[in-house]
Scaffold this motif. Structure first.
Motif, PDB file in Angstrom:
ATOM      1  N   ASP A 179      16.482  56.569  89.235  1.00  0.00           N
ATOM      2  CA  ASP A 179      17.294  55.690  90.082  1.00  0.00           C
ATOM      3  C   ASP A 179      17.514  54.329  89.424  1.00  0.00           C
ATOM      4  O   ASP A 179      18.627  53.772  89.455  1.00  0.00           O
ATOM      5  CB  ASP A 179      16.623  55.517  91.445  1.00  0.00           C
ATOM      6  CG  ASP A 179      16.567  56.811  92.233  1.00  0.00           C
ATOM      7  OD1 ASP A 179      15.719  56.913  93.145  1.00  0.00           O
ATOM      8  OD2 ASP A 179      17.382  57.703  91.942  1.00  0.00           O
ATOM      9  N   LEU A 180      16.449  53.771  88.840  1.00  0.00           N
ATOM     10  CA  LEU A 180      16.579  52.465  88.181  1.00  0.00           C
ATOM     11  C   LEU A 180      17.512  52.527  86.975  1.00  0.00           C
ATOM     12  O   LEU A 180      18.317  51.618  86.744  1.00  0.00           O
ATOM     13  CB  LEU A 180      15.191  51.973  87.749  1.00  0.00           C
ATOM     14  CG  LEU A 180      14.240  51.577  88.895  1.00  0.00           C
ATOM     15  CD1 LEU A 180      12.862  51.248  88.347  1.00  0.00           C
ATOM     16  CD2 LEU A 180      14.793  50.390  89.667  1.00  0.00           C
ATOM     17  N   ILE A 181      17.405  53.602  86.207  1.00  0.00           N
ATOM     18  CA  ILE A 181      18.283  53.741  85.042  1.00  0.00           C
ATOM     19  C   ILE A 181      19.732  53.802  85.486  1.00  0.00           C
ATOM     20  O   ILE A 181      20.624  53.191  84.879  1.00  0.00           O
ATOM     21  CB  ILE A 181      17.896  55.000  84.243  1.00  0.00           C
ATOM     22  CG1 ILE A 181      16.554  54.773  83.533  1.00  0.00           C
ATOM     23  CG2 ILE A 181      18.967  55.356  83.221  1.00  0.00           C
ATOM     24  CD1 ILE A 181      16.008  56.003  82.866  1.00  0.00           C
ATOM     25  N   SER A 182      19.986  54.531  86.543  1.00  0.00           N
ATOM     26  CA  SER A 182      21.351  54.638  87.044  1.00  0.00           C
ATOM     27  C   SER A 182      21.876  53.287  87.507  1.00  0.00           C
ATOM     28  O   SER A 182      23.015  52.913  87.219  1.00  0.00           O
ATOM     29  CB  SER A 182      21.395  55.652  88.197  1.00  0.00           C
ATOM     30  OG  SER A 182      22.688  55.721  88.743  1.00  0.00           O
ATOM     31  N   LYS A 183      21.016  52.526  88.203  1.00  0.00           N
ATOM     32  CA  LYS A 183      21.432  51.220  88.731  1.00  0.00           C
ATOM     33  C   LYS A 183      21.714  50.231  87.601  1.00  0.00           C
ATOM     34  O   LYS A 183      22.779  49.599  87.548  1.00  0.00           O
ATOM     35  CB  LYS A 183      20.352  50.691  89.664  1.00  0.00           C
ATOM     36  CG  LYS A 183      20.641  49.307  90.221  1.00  0.00           C
ATOM     37  CD  LYS A 183      19.497  48.863  91.137  1.00  0.00           C
ATOM     38  CE  LYS A 183      19.761  47.449  91.657  1.00  0.00           C
ATOM     39  NZ  LYS A 183      18.657  46.983  92.514  1.00  0.00           N
ATOM     40  N   HIS A 184      20.743  50.087  86.688  1.00  0.00           N
ATOM     41  CA  HIS A 184      20.918  49.125  85.598  1.00  0.00           C
ATOM     42  C   HIS A 184      21.992  49.565  84.616  1.00  0.00           C
ATOM     43  O   HIS A 184      22.675  48.735  84.014  1.00  0.00           O
ATOM     44  CB  HIS A 184      19.587  48.932  84.869  1.00  0.00           C
ATOM     45  CG  HIS A 184      18.536  48.269  85.717  1.00  0.00           C
ATOM     46  ND1 HIS A 184      18.752  47.083  86.404  1.00  0.00           N
ATOM     47  CD2 HIS A 184      17.261  48.626  86.002  1.00  0.00           C
ATOM     48  CE1 HIS A 184      17.663  46.742  87.071  1.00  0.00           C
ATOM     49  NE2 HIS A 184      16.733  47.682  86.841  1.00  0.00           N
ATOM     50  N   GLY A 185      22.142  50.866  84.439  1.00  0.00           N
ATOM     51  CA  GLY A 185      23.189  51.343  83.549  1.00  0.00           C
ATOM     52  C   GLY A 185      24.567  50.976  84.068  1.00  0.00           C
ATOM     53  O   GLY A 185      25.452  50.592  83.297  1.00  0.00           O
ATOM     54  N   SER A 186      24.745  51.057  85.398  1.00  0.00           N
ATOM     55  CA  SER A 186      26.035  50.682  85.989  1.00  0.00           C
ATOM     56  C   SER A 186      26.311  49.187  85.802  1.00  0.00           C
ATOM     57  O   SER A 186      27.437  48.777  85.486  1.00  0.00           O
ATOM     58  CB  SER A 186      26.044  51.046  87.472  1.00  0.00           C
ATOM     59  OG  SER A 186      25.870  52.438  87.640  1.00  0.00           O
ATOM     60  N   ALA A 187      25.274  48.368  86.019  1.00  0.00           N
ATOM     61  CA  ALA A 187      25.445  46.914  85.846  1.00  0.00           C
ATOM     62  C   ALA A 187      25.774  46.558  84.386  1.00  0.00           C
ATOM     63  O   ALA A 187      26.619  45.689  84.109  1.00  0.00           O
ATOM     64  CB  ALA A 187      24.179  46.189  86.288  1.00  0.00           C
ATOM     65  N   LEU A 188      25.102  47.260  83.466  1.00  0.00           N
ATOM     66  CA  LEU A 188      25.361  47.005  82.053  1.00  0.00           C
ATOM     67  C   LEU A 188      26.792  47.383  81.687  1.00  0.00           C
ATOM     68  O   LEU A 188      27.469  46.675  80.925  1.00  0.00           O
ATOM     69  CB  LEU A 188      24.368  47.802  81.200  1.00  0.00           C
ATOM     70  CG  LEU A 188      24.505  47.663  79.685  1.00  0.00           C
ATOM     71  CD1 LEU A 188      24.334  46.204  79.256  1.00  0.00           C
ATOM     72  CD2 LEU A 188      23.497  48.537  78.971  1.00  0.00           C
ATOM     73  N   GLN A 189      27.273  48.452  82.258  1.00  0.00           N
ATOM     74  CA  GLN A 189      28.635  48.873  81.977  1.00  0.00           C
ATOM     75  C   GLN A 189      29.644  47.855  82.485  1.00  0.00           C
ATOM     76  O   GLN A 189      30.645  47.553  81.811  1.00  0.00           O
ATOM     77  CB  GLN A 189      28.890  50.239  82.629  1.00  0.00           C
ATOM     78  CG  GLN A 189      30.255  50.836  82.307  1.00  0.00           C
ATOM     79  CD  GLN A 189      30.409  51.134  80.832  1.00  0.00           C
ATOM     80  OE1 GLN A 189      29.475  51.594  80.186  1.00  0.00           O
ATOM     81  NE2 GLN A 189      31.589  50.859  80.295  1.00  0.00           N
ATOM     82  N   ARG A 190      29.384  47.280  83.658  1.00  0.00           N
ATOM     83  CA  ARG A 190      30.284  46.268  84.192  1.00  0.00           C
ATOM     84  C   ARG A 190      30.290  45.018  83.315  1.00  0.00           C
ATOM     85  O   ARG A 190      31.334  44.411  83.050  1.00  0.00           O
ATOM     86  CB  ARG A 190      29.871  45.900  85.619  1.00  0.00           C
ATOM     87  CG  ARG A 190      30.186  46.986  86.637  1.00  0.00           C
ATOM     88  CD  ARG A 190      30.085  46.434  88.056  1.00  0.00           C
ATOM     89  NE  ARG A 190      28.762  45.932  88.348  1.00  0.00           N
ATOM     90  CZ  ARG A 190      27.780  46.675  88.861  1.00  0.00           C
ATOM     91  NH1 ARG A 190      27.993  47.965  89.130  1.00  0.00           N
ATOM     92  NH2 ARG A 190      26.599  46.138  89.126  1.00  0.00           N
ATOM     93  N   SER A 191      29.113  44.624  82.860  1.00  0.00           N
ATOM     94  CA  SER A 191      29.033  43.430  82.008  1.00  0.00           C
ATOM     95  C   SER A 191      29.772  43.634  80.694  1.00  0.00           C
ATOM     96  O   SER A 191      30.480  42.731  80.210  1.00  0.00           O
ATOM     97  CB  SER A 191      27.565  43.086  81.731  1.00  0.00           C
ATOM     98  OG  SER A 191      26.898  42.782  82.935  1.00  0.00           O
ATOM     99  N   LEU A 192      29.605  44.792  80.121  1.00  0.00           N
ATOM    100  CA  LEU A 192      30.311  45.061  78.872  1.00  0.00           C
ATOM    101  C   LEU A 192      31.816  45.060  79.073  1.00  0.00           C
ATOM    102  O   LEU A 192      32.573  44.598  78.216  1.00  0.00           O
ATOM    103  CB  LEU A 192      29.853  46.409  78.311  1.00  0.00           C
ATOM    104  CG  LEU A 192      28.406  46.465  77.780  1.00  0.00           C
ATOM    105  CD1 LEU A 192      28.030  47.880  77.396  1.00  0.00           C
ATOM    106  CD2 LEU A 192      28.243  45.529  76.585  1.00  0.00           C
ATOM    107  N   SER A 193      32.265  45.567  80.220  1.00  0.00           N
ATOM    108  CA  SER A 193      33.705  45.552  80.512  1.00  0.00           C
ATOM    109  C   SER A 193      34.218  44.129  80.632  1.00  0.00           C
ATOM    110  O   SER A 193      35.321  43.798  80.156  1.00  0.00           O
ATOM    111  CB  SER A 193      33.977  46.326  81.808  1.00  0.00           C
ATOM    112  OG  SER A 193      33.561  47.674  81.676  1.00  0.00           O
ATOM    113  N   GLU A 194      33.450  43.271  81.308  1.00  0.00           N
ATOM    114  CA  GLU A 194      33.867  41.862  81.413  1.00  0.00           C
ATOM    115  C   GLU A 194      33.887  41.183  80.059  1.00  0.00           C
ATOM    116  O   GLU A 194      34.758  40.344  79.768  1.00  0.00           O
ATOM    117  CB  GLU A 194      32.916  41.132  82.358  1.00  0.00           C
ATOM    118  CG  GLU A 194      33.006  41.602  83.806  1.00  0.00           C
ATOM    119  CD  GLU A 194      31.928  40.960  84.682  1.00  0.00           C
ATOM    120  OE1 GLU A 194      31.918  41.269  85.884  1.00  0.00           O
ATOM    121  OE2 GLU A 194      31.124  40.193  84.153  1.00  0.00           O
ATOM    122  N   LEU A 195      32.919  41.496  79.195  1.00  0.00           N
ATOM    123  CA  LEU A 195      32.860  40.889  77.873  1.00  0.00           C
ATOM    124  C   LEU A 195      34.088  41.260  77.045  1.00  0.00           C
ATOM    125  O   LEU A 195      34.646  40.416  76.322  1.00  0.00           O
ATOM    126  CB  LEU A 195      31.587  41.340  77.156  1.00  0.00           C
ATOM    127  CG  LEU A 195      31.359  40.761  75.751  1.00  0.00           C
ATOM    128  CD1 LEU A 195      31.240  39.229  75.801  1.00  0.00           C
ATOM    129  CD2 LEU A 195      30.105  41.350  75.129  1.00  0.00           C
TER     130      LEU A 195
END
Length: 779
Positions: A179-195
């Motif tokens: 569950d944690l991997i799924s949550k943090h992975g989604s946040a990381l993907q959003r940050s990379l998209s913004e970058l």
């Protein structure tokens, strides 16, 4: 009392079959279950009673009938601590430390040996599972006196439970990490998209730091998951050694069982050879001294232990194996032996010939798929005695019965069930001589009762003018029509014709009396079977059906009486006897015996079996009058016969039949909706349809409506008849009812001289044209 000695499964001389023993052991090894009928000692009054025994998981349980398996167990004994001893050829005892002791008796020595083999294997396995506590702690508890501290069975059980809890917690850790991997992975993907969407300005550094922080969190979580997986793997490897040890023990046990079975098979081969030689020697000796009733019979050494009383009626004849000389083709040693008939008899032993081929046009059209289930029977409770206590001595047809005691088919459909084993008539139509044909016709007579063994429900009384068609012409080559031609007394006419060369017709009037403890149903009327080949015309009547335990206990059905099947063309005759059930009889329950004779009275075949299971036939080689047997000074005929061959066997019930009124595969399709039938067909009867759907309260209300409608129609016919014939009254004093059947003519039978209804034709033509204007409105 005579003892029937033959080479079939119901007689007295048996040859142990190694394949049966191996099959028994193989079944027990694969499914750990063995079932069958065994006679169990009850008391000095009832003696041995037939019970259904089930061996499963080291436990031997028994029931009065197979139907009780779902709700009532009469007793259970644990084989792990039980002792198994053999008394004699058929008796054996199972005891569990004195608290429980079963004195059992098999039907023959082969059956006893099959049970002994199954019981010994089950006992060995149960004892081994109890002893191997180090591999499985399920059989022990921490408080068991045999569990030593630290290393005992209780300690191992606790260790196993602790390991399972640890494994469970590791699985939960894996789930949390996922569950944690799924949550943090989604946040990381959003940050990379913004970058990616930003230009390199002052904000770029902040965004890069956010990405770095989230990547770090992702890495930490991933490491935690990996560590949890490592711990899980370590625990699995540790316990896999124990699991491997248990698997190896099972493999070794299987090898030991295979070796034991191989030794057992070798021993039985030697026993079989020895017994066969002894049987042949005894048969030769017995055939020379067959005049005395006590000679050539099976030894009955266990009579003193069985405590059976004398039978109500002694058997009418005794059969013994014929001299081996009769198995040869030559008939020079047999006086008066008809070699032509003997050669024709070979076709009776062979497999049935291929059925008639259908036309190419019929093969192109797919057969209709019939249903295999109906809604399960609801669990409605109703006291039968509260309804029937005021009806003692009345006709069953005049007792107002709710649908709670019915089954969702009518009497017309029940009558059509006589064609369940129509293939016997197909084979009879192909027979080369009348004696062979008679065997099949007699088996067909008996087969009609096999559908009643568990069917304690009452079929719906048909309304006057009600019909039922059973069209199986494309599947089986026949079609039949039934019509209720009289209401009081109730009478139904039935006509069936087959493309394979036979016609069956009957008119059955049911006379029934309720006697308090039991209900007797006496079918009146004659059944006719006519075959195109040879123009042979057979007639017979049905026996009495008795429903027991009306007041208290479980309902059960018995058939008793005698049937004479007569070929009016050749004079051949078959006398069948349905033995009534008796607590004191040593014979198998539901037994049927018969003799096929030509017009001179010479016997050619002996039939034997049960009306609920199978029938066999034996070719008669010689017959002679036996000496006095002590039963009213009567003499019994002794028949020397060849080995018995199976003539008919009952089809197994469909899966789940106990919840579907114990219907056969054919019965499940009888009330299936079908297009194009007459508006008076039983399939369209509303109260019967509501009952099948489980809506019993509505069915009872609809049943009352239909019965009242029938009474109104009858009173109207009586008024019309009264206006025409005011001086004519019925026996009961009521005005004459001039009702006439729609599809059957009332005439006198040329063979029996009875007043019967014979099919006059027109039904199937009306169905093809869809013209039902002349049918009465009864629903």
């Amino acid at each position: 009392m005579g003892v029937r000695v033959s080479s079939d499964s119901t007689g007295g001389v048996f040859s142990p079959s190694t394949s049966h023993i191996l099959d028994t052991s193989r079944i027990l090894v694969l499914c750990d279950t063995y079932k069958g009928w065994v006679f169990k000692w009850t008391n000095y009054i009832k003696g041995y009673q037939r019970r259904w025994f089930v061996l499963s998981n080291g436990l031997l349980s028994y029931y009065r009938t197979q139907a009780e398996m779902g709700h009532t167990c009469r007793g259970t004994i644990n084989l792990a601590t039980a002792t198994i001893t053999v008394d004699d050829a058929c008796n054996f005892v199972i005891s569990n430390g004195g608290a429980q002791t079963y004195h059992l008796k098999a039907s023959c020595e082969v059956e006893r040996q099959k049970w002994i083999t199954a019981l010994e294997l089950a006992k060995a396995k149960a004892a081994r599972m109890q002893a191997e506590s180090d591999d499985s702690g399920d059989d022990f508890s921490p408080s068991s006196p045999s569990a030593a501290p630290g290393k005992g069975a209780g300690s191992q059980n606790l260790e196993f439970q602790s390991a399972m809890r640890t494994l469970g917690s590791k699985v939960e850790d894996l789930s949390t990490c996922n569950d944690l991997i799924s949550k943090h992975g989604s946040a990381l993907q959003r940050s990379l998209s913004e970058l990616d969407s930003l230009s390199l300005t002052g904000e770029a550094g902040d965004k890069i730091r956010q990405v770095t922080e989230r990547a770090t969190l992702f890495r930490i979580t991933s490491n935690a998951m990996i560590n949890a997986c490592k711990d899980f793997l370590t625990l699995a490897q540790t316990h896999s050694k124990r699991w491997q040890k248990a698997l190896q023990a099972e493999r070794e046990q299987r090898v030991r069982l295979e070796e034991t079975l191989e030794q057992l098979a070798k021993q039985h081969i030697h026993l079989e050879r020895a017994l066969r030689e002894a049987a042949q020697t005894n048969a030769c000796a017995d055939s020379k001294s067959v005049s005395g009733p006590g000679k050539g019979e099976v030894s009955d050494e266990d009579d003193d232990n069985e405590f059976f009383d004398a039978m109500e009626e002694a058997p009418e004849f005794i059969t013994v194996p014929a001299d081996p000389q009769f198995h040869k083709r030559s008939s020079s040693n047999v006086s008066g032996f008809n070699s032509e008939i003997y050669q024709d008899d070979q076709s009776l032993n062979e497999e049935p010939m291929a059925t008639n081929q259908e036309s190419p046009s019929q093969e192109l059209v797919p057969l209709k798929k019939r249903r295999t289930r109906i809604p399960d029977k609801p669990n409605y409770s109703l006291n039968l005695w509260s309804i029937m206590k005021n009806c003692i001595g009345k006709e069953l047809s005049k007792i107002p019965m709710p649908v709670n005691f019915n089954e969702p088919i009518s009497m017309l459909q029940r009558l059509s069930e006589d064609l369940e084993y129509h293939e016997l008539l197909d084979k009879a139509a192909k027979s080369h001589n009348s004696l062979e044909q008679m065997c099949y016709v007699a088996a067909f007579c008996v087969s009609a009762y096999s559908t009643t063994v568990y069917r304690t429900g009452k079929p719906f009384n048909p309304l006057l003018g009600e019909t039922y068609e059973l069209d199986r012409r494309r599947e089986s080559g026949y079609r039949s029509l039934c019509e209720q031609v009289s209401h009081h007394p109730p009478a139904a006419a039935h006509h069936a014709i087959s493309d394979r060369g036979w016609t069956l017709r009957q008119e059955i009037t049911v006379a029934s009396k309720f006697r308090g403890k039991y209900l007797s149903i006496m079918p009146l009327g004659t059944i006719h079977a006519i075959f195109e080949k040879g123009n042979n015309h057979y007639t017979w009547k049905k026996v009495t059906t008795t429903v027991h335990n009306i007041i208290v206990g479980k309902l059960w059905i018995d058939q008793s009486g005698e049937i004479d099947v007569v070929n009016h063309t050749t004079g051949d005759r078959c006398h069948l006897k349905f033995a009534p059930y008796s607590y004191f009889s040593r014979d198998v329950a539901r037994k049927v015996t018969g003799v096929v004779m030509d017009k001179t009275g010479k016997a050619h075949y002996v039939l034997s079996g049960t009306w609920d299971e199978k029938m066999e036939f034996s070719r008669v080689m010689q017959s002679s009058r036996g000496g006095e047997n002590g039963t009213e000074g009567k003499q019994k005929t002794v028949y020397q016969t060849l080995k018995a061959k199976e003539l008919w066997r009952r089809n197994p019930l469909p899966e789940g039949a106990e919840t579907m009124y114990y219907f056969t595969a054919l019965a499940l399709t009888l009330n299936e909706p079908e297009e194009g039938v007459a508006p008076t067909d039983s399939r369209l009867r509303p109260d019967q349809r509501l009952m099948e759907d489980g809506r019993w309260d509505e069915a009872n209300a609809e049943k009352q409506r239909l019965e009242e409608k029938q009474r109104i129609a009858r009173r109207e016919r009586e008024r019309e008849a009264l206006n025409q014939r005011s001086s004519s009254t019925s026996e009961e004093g009521a005005p004459h009812d001039n009702y006439q059947a729609r599809w059957f003519d009332h005439t006198e039978d040329k063979i029996t001289g009875e007043s019967v209804h014979v099919y006059k034709g027109g039904y199937w033509e009306a169905k093809d044209q869809g013209k039902w204007e002349d049918c009465p409105d009864i629903f």
